[in-house]
Motif scaffolding. Structure first.
Motif, mmCIF file in Angstrom:
data_model
loop_
_atom_site.group_PDB
_atom_site.id
_atom_site.type_symbol
_atom_site.label_atom_id
_atom_site.label_comp_id
_atom_site.label_asym_id
_atom_site.label_seq_id
_atom_site.Cartn_x
_atom_site.Cartn_y
_atom_site.Cartn_z
ATOM 1 N N ILE A 1 56.081 -11.418 -51.880
ATOM 2 C CA ILE A 1 55.485 -12.401 -52.733
ATOM 3 C C ILE A 1 55.922 -11.850 -54.255
ATOM 4 O O ILE A 1 56.395 -12.966 -55.123
ATOM 5 N N VAL A 2 56.027 -10.448 -54.493
ATOM 6 C CA VAL A 2 56.547 -10.223 -55.881
ATOM 7 C C VAL A 2 57.988 -10.551 -55.973
ATOM 8 O O VAL A 2 58.560 -11.046 -57.046
ATOM 9 N N ARG A 3 58.718 -10.592 -55.037
ATOM 10 C CA ARG A 3 60.305 -10.671 -55.171
ATOM 11 C C ARG A 3 60.413 -12.190 -55.078
ATOM 12 O O ARG A 3 61.574 -12.696 -55.830
ATOM 13 N N ILE A 4 59.604 -13.118 -54.537
ATOM 14 C CA ILE A 4 59.806 -14.526 -54.768
ATOM 15 C C ILE A 4 59.563 -14.924 -56.185
ATOM 16 O O ILE A 4 60.239 -15.504 -56.783
ATOM 17 N N ALA A 5 58.484 -14.246 -56.785
ATOM 18 C CA ALA A 5 58.338 -14.541 -58.372
ATOM 19 C C ALA A 5 59.325 -14.039 -59.040
ATOM 20 O O ALA A 5 59.708 -14.628 -59.979
ATOM 21 N N TYR A 6 59.849 -12.847 -58.608
ATOM 22 C CA TYR A 6 60.998 -12.398 -59.346
ATOM 23 C C TYR A 6 62.111 -13.348 -59.455
ATOM 24 O O TYR A 6 62.724 -13.356 -60.417
ATOM 25 N N VAL A 7 62.579 -13.927 -58.372
ATOM 26 C CA VAL A 7 63.633 -14.678 -58.263
ATOM 27 C C VAL A 7 63.496 -15.925 -59.245
ATOM 28 O O VAL A 7 64.245 -16.276 -59.939
ATOM 29 N N PHE A 8 62.029 -16.587 -59.035
ATOM 30 C CA PHE A 8 61.797 -17.728 -60.306
ATOM 31 C C PHE A 8 61.957 -17.344 -61.558
ATOM 32 O O PHE A 8 62.423 -17.952 -62.511
ATOM 33 N N THR A 9 61.681 -16.132 -61.794
ATOM 34 C CA THR A 9 61.560 -15.718 -63.487
ATOM 35 C C THR A 9 62.882 -15.398 -63.553
ATOM 36 O O THR A 9 63.438 -15.493 -64.770
ATOM 37 N N TYR A 10 64.054 -14.906 -62.591
ATOM 38 C CA TYR A 10 65.493 -14.779 -62.760
ATOM 39 C C TYR A 10 66.108 -15.992 -63.201
ATOM 40 O O TYR A 10 66.575 -16.431 -64.351
ATOM 41 N N LEU A 11 65.726 -17.044 -62.262
ATOM 42 C CA LEU A 11 66.170 -18.410 -62.359
ATOM 43 C C LEU A 11 65.599 -18.962 -63.723
ATOM 44 O O LEU A 11 66.352 -19.903 -64.223
ATOM 45 N N GLY A 12 64.428 -18.844 -63.935
ATOM 46 C CA GLY A 12 63.852 -19.335 -65.040
ATOM 47 C C GLY A 12 64.122 -18.709 -66.556
ATOM 48 O O GLY A 12 63.511 -19.256 -67.683
ATOM 49 N N ASN A 13 64.977 -17.411 -66.594
ATOM 50 C CA ASN A 13 65.479 -16.881 -67.677
ATOM 51 C C ASN A 13 64.280 -16.278 -68.414
ATOM 52 O O ASN A 13 64.004 -16.616 -69.554
ATOM 53 N N ARG A 14 63.344 -15.732 -67.648
ATOM 54 C CA ARG A 14 62.396 -14.860 -68.154
ATOM 55 C C ARG A 14 62.569 -13.338 -68.111
ATOM 56 O O ARG A 14 61.909 -12.747 -67.102
ATOM 57 N N PRO A 15 63.424 -12.860 -68.868
ATOM 58 C CA PRO A 15 63.715 -11.277 -68.607
ATOM 59 C C PRO A 15 62.564 -10.247 -68.700
ATOM 60 O O PRO A 15 62.616 -9.256 -67.887
ATOM 61 N N ARG A 16 61.670 -10.483 -69.621
ATOM 62 C CA ARG A 16 60.656 -9.441 -69.545
ATOM 63 C C ARG A 16 59.691 -9.590 -68.522
ATOM 64 O O ARG A 16 59.489 -8.446 -67.792
ATOM 65 N N LEU A 17 59.438 -10.797 -67.866
ATOM 66 C CA LEU A 17 58.417 -10.815 -66.757
ATOM 67 C C LEU A 17 59.287 -10.386 -65.572
ATOM 68 O O LEU A 17 58.696 -9.819 -64.608
ATOM 69 N N ARG A 18 60.442 -10.792 -65.613
ATOM 70 C CA ARG A 18 61.201 -10.357 -64.382
ATOM 71 C C ARG A 18 61.446 -8.831 -64.376
ATOM 72 O O ARG A 18 61.143 -8.208 -63.127
ATOM 73 N N SER A 19 61.397 -8.080 -65.717
ATOM 74 C CA SER A 19 61.651 -6.610 -65.528
ATOM 75 C C SER A 19 60.165 -6.071 -64.865
ATOM 76 O O SER A 19 60.053 -5.181 -64.070
ATOM 77 N N ILE A 20 59.163 -6.602 -65.398
ATOM 78 C CA ILE A 20 57.701 -6.330 -64.861
ATOM 79 C C ILE A 20 57.594 -6.491 -63.390
ATOM 80 O O ILE A 20 56.942 -5.502 -62.619
#
Length: 132
Positions: free
Chosen positions: A89-108
């Motif tokens: 689930i975290v990895r799925i959210a990670y992909v969406f934050t990566y694609l959505g250009n949300r670097p801080r949330l992606r790093s978290i």
């Protein structure tokens, strides 16, 4: 097969599904004879999809090893399964934050995923300290 083992497959599918749609959508510009052509990845969303894909490849070995070692060393299976699902689930959210250009949330999310992997890895070592 356990739920955690299905999650190992899910993580592989996720990193493949991260890049395949970008190649399909950009099929007129994508040249399969040059799959790593930097020109194709000059577009921002394609570059982020490639980054998410490559990070998925990087994250996979530790996750797979942690799950398999935890199972082989007889860690609590219900916890291994729950943490593996949480990692997916975290990895799925990670992909969406990566694609959505949300670097801080992606790093978290990356750090949360890494922590989950460490927890899975050490479950057999701490099983005696866990409640029933």
């Amino acid at each position: 097969m356990t739920v955690a083992e299905f999650c190992v497959f899910g993580v592989v599918a996720l990193y493949l599904l991260t890049i395949v749609p970008v190649k399909w959508i950009g099929y007129r510009k994508y040249d399969n004879a040059k799959p790593r052509d930097p020109a194709f990845y000059e577009d921002a969303i394609r570059a982020r999809a490639l980054g998410a894909h490559l990070n998925g490849i990087e994250a996979f070995p530790f996750f797979a090893a942690a799950v398999l070692l935890a199972e082989f060393r007889l860690g609590p299976q219900h916890l291994i399964d729950e943490l593996a699902v949480l990692f997916l689930i975290v990895r799925i959210a990670y992909v969406f934050t990566y694609l959505g250009n949300r670097p801080r949330l992606r790093s978290i999310l990356w750090n949360i995923g890494f922590t989950i992997n460490v927890a899975i890895f050490f479950l057999p070592a701490i099983r005696g300290y866990l409640p029933g």
